[in-house]
Design a protein around this motif. Structure first.
Motif, PDB file in Angstrom:
ATOM      1  N   LEU A   1       0.823  -1.211   0.000  1.00 18.45           N
ATOM      2  CA  LEU A   1       0.000   0.000   0.000  1.00 18.45           C
ATOM      3  C   LEU A   1       0.856   1.261   0.000  1.00 18.45           C
ATOM      4  CD1 LEU A   1      -2.814   1.362   0.305  1.00 18.45           C
ATOM      5  CD2 LEU A   1      -2.541   1.116   2.776  1.00 18.45           C
ATOM      6  N   TYR A   2       2.034   1.186   0.629  1.00 20.09           N
ATOM      7  CA  TYR A   2       2.870   2.381   0.809  1.00 20.09           C
ATOM      8  C   TYR A   2       4.049   2.349  -0.159  1.00 20.09           C
ATOM      9  CZ  TYR A   2       0.423   1.805   5.250  1.00 20.09           C
ATOM     10  OH  TYR A   2      -0.545   1.595   6.201  1.00 20.09           O
ATOM     11  N   SER A   3       4.357   3.505  -0.726  1.00 22.17           N
ATOM     12  CA  SER A   3       5.601   3.641  -1.484  1.00 22.17           C
ATOM     13  C   SER A   3       6.714   4.049  -0.513  1.00 22.17           C
ATOM     14  CB  SER A   3       5.448   4.677  -2.595  1.00 22.17           C
ATOM     15  OG  SER A   3       5.095   5.935  -2.041  1.00 22.17           O
TER      16      SER A   3
ATOM     17  N   LYS B   1     -12.079   9.143 -14.219  1.00 21.47           N
ATOM     18  CA  LYS B   1     -11.809  10.575 -14.084  1.00 21.47           C
ATOM     19  C   LYS B   1     -10.308  10.848 -14.180  1.00 21.47           C
ATOM     20  CE  LYS B   1     -13.282  14.518 -11.254  1.00 21.47           C
ATOM     21  NZ  LYS B   1     -13.981  14.957 -10.015  1.00 21.47           N
ATOM     22  N   PHE B   2      -9.516   9.955 -13.614  1.00 23.57           N
ATOM     23  CA  PHE B   2      -8.055  10.099 -13.701  1.00 23.57           C
ATOM     24  C   PHE B   2      -7.580   9.949 -15.145  1.00 23.57           C
ATOM     25  CE2 PHE B   2      -3.977   7.840 -13.877  1.00 23.57           C
ATOM     26  CZ  PHE B   2      -3.150   8.753 -13.250  1.00 23.57           C
ATOM     27  N   CYS B   3      -8.090   8.947 -15.848  1.00 25.92           N
ATOM     28  CA  CYS B   3      -7.628   8.688 -17.215  1.00 25.92           C
ATOM     29  C   CYS B   3      -8.103   9.748 -18.193  1.00 25.92           C
ATOM     30  CB  CYS B   3      -8.104   7.306 -17.670  1.00 25.92           C
ATOM     31  SG  CYS B   3      -7.220   5.957 -16.880  1.00 25.92           S
ATOM     32  N   SER B   4      -9.213  10.409 -17.882  1.00 24.68           N
ATOM     33  CA  SER B   4      -9.696  11.467 -18.769  1.00 24.68           C
ATOM     34  C   SER B   4      -8.873  12.744 -18.648  1.00 24.68           C
ATOM     35  CB  SER B   4     -11.165  11.769 -18.468  1.00 24.68           C
ATOM     36  OG  SER B   4     -11.311  12.296 -17.163  1.00 24.68           O
ATOM     37  N   GLY B   5      -8.006  12.825 -17.624  1.00 25.29           N
ATOM     38  CA  GLY B   5      -7.164  13.997 -17.438  1.00 25.29           C
ATOM     39  C   GLY B   5      -7.763  15.068 -16.557  1.00 25.29           C
ATOM     40  N   HIS B   6      -8.965  14.832 -16.018  1.00 29.40           N
ATOM     41  CA  HIS B   6      -9.608  15.844 -15.178  1.00 29.40           C
ATOM     42  C   HIS B   6      -9.083  15.834 -13.741  1.00 29.40           C
ATOM     43  CE1 HIS B   6     -12.220  16.720 -18.450  1.00 29.40           C
ATOM     44  NE2 HIS B   6     -12.856  15.563 -18.409  1.00 29.40           N
ATOM     45  N   ALA B   7      -8.476  14.728 -13.319  1.00 31.35           N
ATOM     46  CA  ALA B   7      -7.968  14.635 -11.941  1.00 31.35           C
ATOM     47  C   ALA B   7      -6.624  13.916 -11.951  1.00 31.35           C
ATOM     48  CB  ALA B   7      -8.971  13.901 -11.054  1.00 31.35           C
ATOM     49  N   PRO B   8      -5.565  14.547 -12.450  1.00 32.36           N
ATOM     50  CA  PRO B   8      -4.274  13.856 -12.554  1.00 32.36           C
ATOM     51  C   PRO B   8      -3.599  13.610 -11.217  1.00 32.36           C
ATOM     52  CG  PRO B   8      -4.047  16.161 -13.177  1.00 32.36           C
ATOM     53  CD  PRO B   8      -5.502  15.931 -12.965  1.00 32.36           C
ATOM     54  N   HIS B   9      -4.128  14.176 -10.128  1.00 28.87           N
ATOM     55  CA  HIS B   9      -3.490  14.001  -8.822  1.00 28.87           C
ATOM     56  C   HIS B   9      -4.021  12.788  -8.071  1.00 28.87           C
ATOM     57  CE1 HIS B   9      -7.273  15.957  -7.992  1.00 28.87           C
ATOM     58  NE2 HIS B   9      -7.118  15.790  -6.701  1.00 28.87           N
ATOM     59  N   PHE B  10      -4.997  12.081  -8.608  1.00 30.71           N
ATOM     60  CA  PHE B  10      -5.535  10.915  -7.905  1.00 30.71           C
ATOM     61  C   PHE B  10      -4.437   9.861  -7.713  1.00 30.71           C
ATOM     62  CE2 PHE B  10     -10.365  11.207  -9.008  1.00 30.71           C
ATOM     63  CZ  PHE B  10     -10.442  12.340  -8.219  1.00 30.71           C
ATOM     64  N   PRO B  11      -4.283   9.313  -6.503  1.00 33.20           N
ATOM     65  CA  PRO B  11      -3.270   8.263  -6.270  1.00 33.20           C
ATOM     66  C   PRO B  11      -3.758   6.920  -6.807  1.00 33.20           C
ATOM     67  CG  PRO B  11      -4.436   8.749  -4.233  1.00 33.20           C
ATOM     68  CD  PRO B  11      -4.985   9.695  -5.253  1.00 33.20           C
ATOM     69  N   MET B  12      -3.435   6.622  -8.050  1.00 34.22           N
ATOM     70  CA  MET B  12      -4.032   5.480  -8.730  1.00 34.22           C
ATOM     71  C   MET B  12      -3.662   4.141  -8.109  1.00 34.22           C
ATOM     72  SD  MET B  12      -6.291   5.348 -11.011  1.00 34.22           S
ATOM     73  CE  MET B  12      -7.145   6.584 -10.067  1.00 34.22           C
ATOM     74  N   LYS B  13      -2.450   4.014  -7.606  1.00 32.64           N
ATOM     75  CA  LYS B  13      -2.080   2.721  -7.033  1.00 32.64           C
ATOM     76  C   LYS B  13      -2.988   2.364  -5.864  1.00 32.64           C
ATOM     77  CE  LYS B  13       1.171   1.960  -4.017  1.00 32.64           C
ATOM     78  NZ  LYS B  13       2.461   1.860  -3.311  1.00 32.64           N
ATOM     79  N   LYS B  14      -3.238   3.310  -4.982  1.00 31.36           N
ATOM     80  CA  LYS B  14      -4.100   3.052  -3.826  1.00 31.36           C
ATOM     81  C   LYS B  14      -5.547   2.820  -4.257  1.00 31.36           C
ATOM     82  CE  LYS B  14      -1.544   5.330  -0.078  1.00 31.36           C
ATOM     83  NZ  LYS B  14      -0.242   5.199  -0.697  1.00 31.36           N
TER      84      LYS B  14
ATOM     85  N   LEU C   1      -6.571   1.511  -7.133  1.00 33.48           N
ATOM     86  CA  LEU C   1      -6.672   0.191  -7.759  1.00 33.48           C
ATOM     87  C   LEU C   1      -6.529  -0.926  -6.743  1.00 33.48           C
ATOM     88  CD1 LEU C   1      -4.574   0.973 -10.955  1.00 33.48           C
ATOM     89  CD2 LEU C   1      -7.020   0.503 -10.871  1.00 33.48           C
ATOM     90  N   LEU C   2      -5.630  -0.768  -5.777  1.00 27.33           N
ATOM     91  CA  LEU C   2      -5.512  -1.781  -4.727  1.00 27.33           C
ATOM     92  C   LEU C   2      -6.808  -1.893  -3.929  1.00 27.33           C
ATOM     93  CD1 LEU C   2      -1.887  -1.212  -3.324  1.00 27.33           C
ATOM     94  CD2 LEU C   2      -2.748  -3.262  -4.453  1.00 27.33           C
ATOM     95  N   LEU C   3      -7.394  -0.754  -3.574  1.00 23.69           N
ATOM     96  CA  LEU C   3      -8.647  -0.774  -2.817  1.00 23.69           C
ATOM     97  C   LEU C   3      -9.770  -1.379  -3.655  1.00 23.69           C
ATOM     98  CD1 LEU C   3     -10.314  -0.079  -0.343  1.00 23.69           C
ATOM     99  CD2 LEU C   3     -10.509   2.264  -1.172  1.00 23.69           C
ATOM    100  N   LEU C   4      -9.845  -1.028  -4.936  1.00 21.97           N
ATOM    101  CA  LEU C   4     -10.877  -1.583  -5.811  1.00 21.97           C
ATOM    102  C   LEU C   4     -10.739  -3.092  -5.923  1.00 21.97           C
ATOM    103  CD1 LEU C   4     -13.162  -1.298  -7.851  1.00 21.97           C
ATOM    104  CD2 LEU C   4     -11.475  -0.686  -9.585  1.00 21.97           C
TER     105      LEU C   4
ATOM    106  N   VAL D   1       0.235  -3.208 -12.055  1.00 21.02           N
ATOM    107  CA  VAL D   1      -0.034  -4.330 -12.958  1.00 21.02           C
ATOM    108  C   VAL D   1      -0.685  -5.476 -12.195  1.00 21.02           C
ATOM    109  CG1 VAL D   1       1.052  -6.075 -14.424  1.00 21.02           C
ATOM    110  CG2 VAL D   1       1.823  -3.710 -14.540  1.00 21.02           C
ATOM    111  N   LYS D   2      -0.201  -5.746 -11.013  1.00 22.03           N
ATOM    112  CA  LYS D   2      -0.757  -6.824 -10.191  1.00 22.03           C
ATOM    113  C   LYS D   2      -2.227  -6.574  -9.871  1.00 22.03           C
ATOM    114  CE  LYS D   2      -0.465  -8.518  -5.422  1.00 22.03           C
ATOM    115  NZ  LYS D   2       0.245  -8.381  -4.139  1.00 22.03           N
ATOM    116  N   SER D   3      -2.568  -5.367  -9.442  1.00 21.65           N
ATOM    117  CA  SER D   3      -3.944  -5.075  -9.031  1.00 21.65           C
ATOM    118  C   SER D   3      -4.889  -5.086 -10.235  1.00 21.65           C
ATOM    119  CB  SER D   3      -4.004  -3.732  -8.310  1.00 21.65           C
ATOM    120  OG  SER D   3      -3.460  -2.697  -9.100  1.00 21.65           O
ATOM    121  N   ILE D   4      -4.471  -4.518 -11.370  1.00 20.37           N
ATOM    122  CA  ILE D   4      -5.353  -4.495 -12.551  1.00 20.37           C
ATOM    123  C   ILE D   4      -5.573  -5.904 -13.083  1.00 20.37           C
ATOM    124  CG2 ILE D   4      -5.523  -3.742 -14.948  1.00 20.37           C
ATOM    125  CD1 ILE D   4      -4.227  -1.148 -14.191  1.00 20.37           C
TER     126      ILE D   4
END
Length: 823
Positions: free
Chosen positions: A68-70, A255-268, A270-273, A560-563
């Motif tokens: 979960l943590y970098s 929303k992240f992939c559309s470019g409207h929210a580039p600050h979203f922490p995607m790793k967290k 995707l892991l939560l999802l 990659v693991k989470s997706i």
């Protein structure tokens, strides 16, 4: 291919090669360079030992929490502790958290939850950090890693029981809709950890709650078990909103992939999802039990074996080699002409002994030699002779292929296979067919009767076959069969919520997977997935640069693991719930170029990827919280850990292979895509990993395209063909090794996808689009009852009532002749 979106891939072979990053037709010089590269890679991995890897839903509990943590987030651990102690110490009177009883701990948590409701954003963040410290296991009061994990679970159950998850869900919704943070991130040239601080704290708490409560232990008290079921229900079904929690996370991804929210922490995110889907839908063993129960409900015979247990008991095969045995083969070819001639009676005796021997004696002799030699080269035979002159090498003893006493899988036969067999037999012996009749055998020879009886003994009817048949009947007789009873399972609720935006969800996931793949090159138009790993100040020393490089690679591997895990979960659960739900997701993955994307992922040195050491064990949670950090050096970072392989990378590879199998199984148009993109040499390199489960799924993918690869490929890859025979399930009447399958027709592929799409749209329309004015709905012809019906009007209708009356009634002319016509 570089964009994981768009239409179906171009079936042009040269375009396929270019997309996959492989050369098209190569001149001899380049062919030699390519072969030298393959030779070097194979020689470096010949002695790779068997990988002791046990596939499961997840890695160990501690490893899942650590990912979960970098490593750049490590200073925030002490920040969380300081925020907690500022709130807790004045109330604790010198006592530590483990020394308090449960009632006192509850009182402290309630005080912290009150801090989440204040107006000040900074005070809310401090209260959230203090709660995060509790969920992390109050490591300041612990002496060992086991203590940290114990208190993390204990506090997670306590936090959930007091409503922490619901409170953080409201805060998360506020942060997602925070337009100021989005616009601020869009204006910055470079986004760092500081832009997603609040989101990372909220997502970390929610992840720790989900992961700690999800894991079941035998020592859990009864109240924890009931709490777990309550939490699962809360996550599965929409409680306060109209959508399940997983849909909110999918919305964050798009929303992240559309470019409207580039600050979203995607790793967290995707892991939560992934963990929410795993918790609510169930893991692979739960899925197997659901499958057994569903077959019982439908009156189908039980499964012939437990696939999970069979794969765990399988042993890895030796990987095919190419360079050394090619040289041996040249020697064999040189000596073949000097073989002593056999007498004719000896040949007859041999043919009587071997019932599988056919008339092509020369071909079989050559194939037998190549089984012994294990020739696995991809080049033409004439090119091999030019590249590899005979080398006087003393040959080691030849390792022969040893077949097991019993094959691991019971053979299966589809109803379609029996119909095709009888159709061919009737055309041959009678001259006409009887359609789908599989009972009438009059006029057929006795061996055909025996064959049909054997086929029926191994007939397998899948849940999907029953669902397709039921769907056809519902389409034919919608009035007589009435409404279909649909069970309100978590999977059904999720599909209904995802349905209308499902293509966008799949494209977004594949875009992130493409950006995280190790074979992808950085591009200006690709999305930035490193927003939650890059520090505010970039490294200035070599050591800091090495540490950040490891952190970035680790970050990509976890994505990659989470997706891969969540896509596989969705496919498997949707397939069990209804086959057309699975086909809908599969078709959108295929249209978004998932097949070439996965092949591109495997078009690398897969051995290096699986043995990669992108981790610093002393910085992993919870080790770094209870041990003093040693001095890091460049040598210690290069050495990495002592593990034989990287668990998450091998897990990702198996997941991606399973996804590819699911997308292409029984789909000849998609199998042709594997052939067009030259997947055979890419997949064969993956066989070098001596892990039984990974080899099984590679061999499955090779088996389905063998009939399209030509006779020369099959002759040159007899060791791979033997491995397919030993490890992959047999389908009777499946001429996979000879290319005589009547389904191998290259002209109706487009029609196959269009027919499937029409069936999917009919299913979605029938089950989920329920218009009020259906043509099958009864019509009320009574004037009094029609005028007496109460209509639900909008709340603001009375404000615009006069305007509506003027527009819809007074300004419309009355057509008396039409009114009289209907009398």
């Amino acid at each position: 291919m570089e964009e994981a979106a768009g239409g179906a891939p171009n079936p042009n072979p040269n375009v396929g090669r270019a997309r996959m990053g492989q050369p098209a037709a190569q001149p001899p010089a380049k062919g030699r360079e390519l072969f030298r590269g393959q030779r070097k890679e194979s020689e470096g991995s010949v002695d790779f030992p068997t990988v002791e890897f046990e596939y499961g839903d997840t890695d160990s509990h501690g490893a899942e929490l650590a990912e979960l943590y970098s490593y750049t987030e490590e200073p925030e651990l002490s920040t969380n502790r300081r925020c907690f102690e500022e709130e807790f110490c004045p109330q604790a009177r010198g006592r530590q958290w483990p020394e308090l009883d449960t009632a006192q701990q509850r009182a402290q948590i309630l005080r912290l939850l009150e801090g989440l409701e204040v107006v000040s954003r900074e005070r809310r963040l401090r209260a959230a950090r203090a709660i995060l410290y509790l969920a992390q296991g109050v490591f300041g009061d612990c002496e060992s890693e086991g203590d940290v994990l114990h208190w993390s679970r204990h506090n997670s159950f306590l936090l959930y029981q007091l409503g922490t998850f619901s409170a953080f869900l409201e805060l998360l919704s506020m942060e997602i809709d925070n337009s100021q943070a989005c616009s601020s991130a869009l204006r910055k040239p470079a986004i760092s950890l500081a832009d997603s601080t609040e989101l990372r704290v909220l997502l970390s708490v929610m992840y720790l709650l989900v992961e700690n409560i999800r894991v079941e232990l035998e020592t859990d008290p009864p109240e924890w078990k009931s709490c777990r079921e309550t939490f699962r229900t809360e996550l599965s079904f929409p409680m306060r909103s109209d959508e399940p929690f997983a849909l909110l996370l999918f919305t964050m991804v798009t929303k992240f992939c559309s470019g409207h929210a580039p600050h979203f922490p995607m790793k967290k995110v995707l892991l939560l999802l992934w963990k929410v889907l795993l918790f609510t839908l169930g893991g692979f063993e739960a899925l197997q039990m659901m499958k057994v129960r569903r077959r019982e409900e439908l009156g189908l015979p039980p499964l012939p074996e437990d696939s999970i247990q069979v794969m765990r008991s399988m042993r890895a095969a030796s990987p095919p080699t190419c360079s050394i045995e090619l040289a041996e083969q040249q020697q064999k070819r040189g000596h073949r002409s000097r073989r002593p001639l056999m007498k004719q009676d000896s040949l007859d005796i041999y043919n009587e002994r071997d019932p599988f021997k056919n008339d092509e004696t020369g071909v079989d002799e050559e194939e037998g030699d190549e089984v012994d030699g294990g020739i696995e080269g991809e080049l033409d035979l004439m090119e091999r002779d030019a590249l590899l002159p005979a080398i006087p090498v003393q040959r080691p003893p030849i390792e022969r292929v040893s077949f097991p006493k019993g094959l691991p899988w019971a053979p299966k036969v589809r109803q379609k296979d029996i119909e095709h067999f009888l159709e061919a037999s009737r055309n041959k012996f009678i001259g006409f067919t009887l359609g789908q009749d599989t009972e009438t055998l009059i006029g057929l020879p006795r061996p055909i009767h025996e064959s049909v009886r054997t086929l029926k003994q191994h007939k397998y009817v899948s849940i999907s076959d029953v669902q397709i048949k039921n769907e056809e009947e519902l389409e034919k007789c919608p009035m007589s069969l009435g409404e279909e009873e649909v069970q309100e399972t978590p999977c059904e609720v999720l599909y209904r919520a995802m349905l209308y935006n499902l293509p966008q969800y799949m494209i977004a996931l594949l875009k992130i997977l493409l950006a995280a793949a190790p074979t992808s090159k950085a591009k200006t138009d690709s999305i930035n997935i490193l927003a939650d790993v890059l520090p505010e100040e970039m490294p200035i020393t070599v050591l800091q640069s090495m540490k950040l490089g490891i952190d970035v690679n680790r970050h990509k591997e976890i994505i990659v693991k989470s997706i891969s895990a969540l896509l596989l979960l969705l496919l498997k659960h949707f397939k069990l719930n209804h086959i057309y739900q699975f086909e809908y997701v599969s078709q959108h993955l295929v249209f978004a170029n998932c097949i070439p994307l996965i092949l591109k992922f495997f078009n690398q040195n897969i051995m290096s990827y699986i043995t990669a050491k992108n981790s610093i064990s002393v910085l992993d949670y919870p080790h770094c919280t209870v041990h003093k950090l040693p001095e890091l050096t460049a040598e210690s970072l290069e050495a990495g850990d002592n593990n034989q392989f990287c668990w998450r990378n091998l897990f990702s590879c198996i997941n991606l292979l399973r996804i590819l199998n699911k997308l292409t199984k029984w789909k000849h148009s998609r199998t042709m895509m594997l052939v067009v993109f030259k997947s055979a040499p890419i997949l064969k390199r993956a066989l070098k990993v001596k892990q039984a489960m990974m080899q099984l799924y590679v061999l499955k993918l090779l088996k389905i395209q063998t009939k399209y690869l030509g006779r020369q490929w099959r002759k040159s890859n007899m060791k791979t063909m033997s491995a397919i025979y030993q490890k992959v399930r047999h389908r009777m009447n499946d001429d996979w090794a000879y290319g005589n399958d009547i389904d191998a027709r290259p002209w109706d592929f487009q029609a196959e996808e269009c027919t499937l799409r029409a069936s999917i749209e009919a299913f979605n329309s029938r089950r989920y689009d329920k218009p009020q004015d259906s043509e099958f709905a009864p019509v009320d012809n009574c004037l009094q009852s029609v005028l007496g019906q109460r209509l639900e009007l909008p709340e603001d209708f009375h404000y615009s009532y006069e305007l509506w009356l003027e527009r819809e009634v007074f300004s419309q002319p009355i057509r008396w002749e039409e009114l009289l016509r209907y009398q």
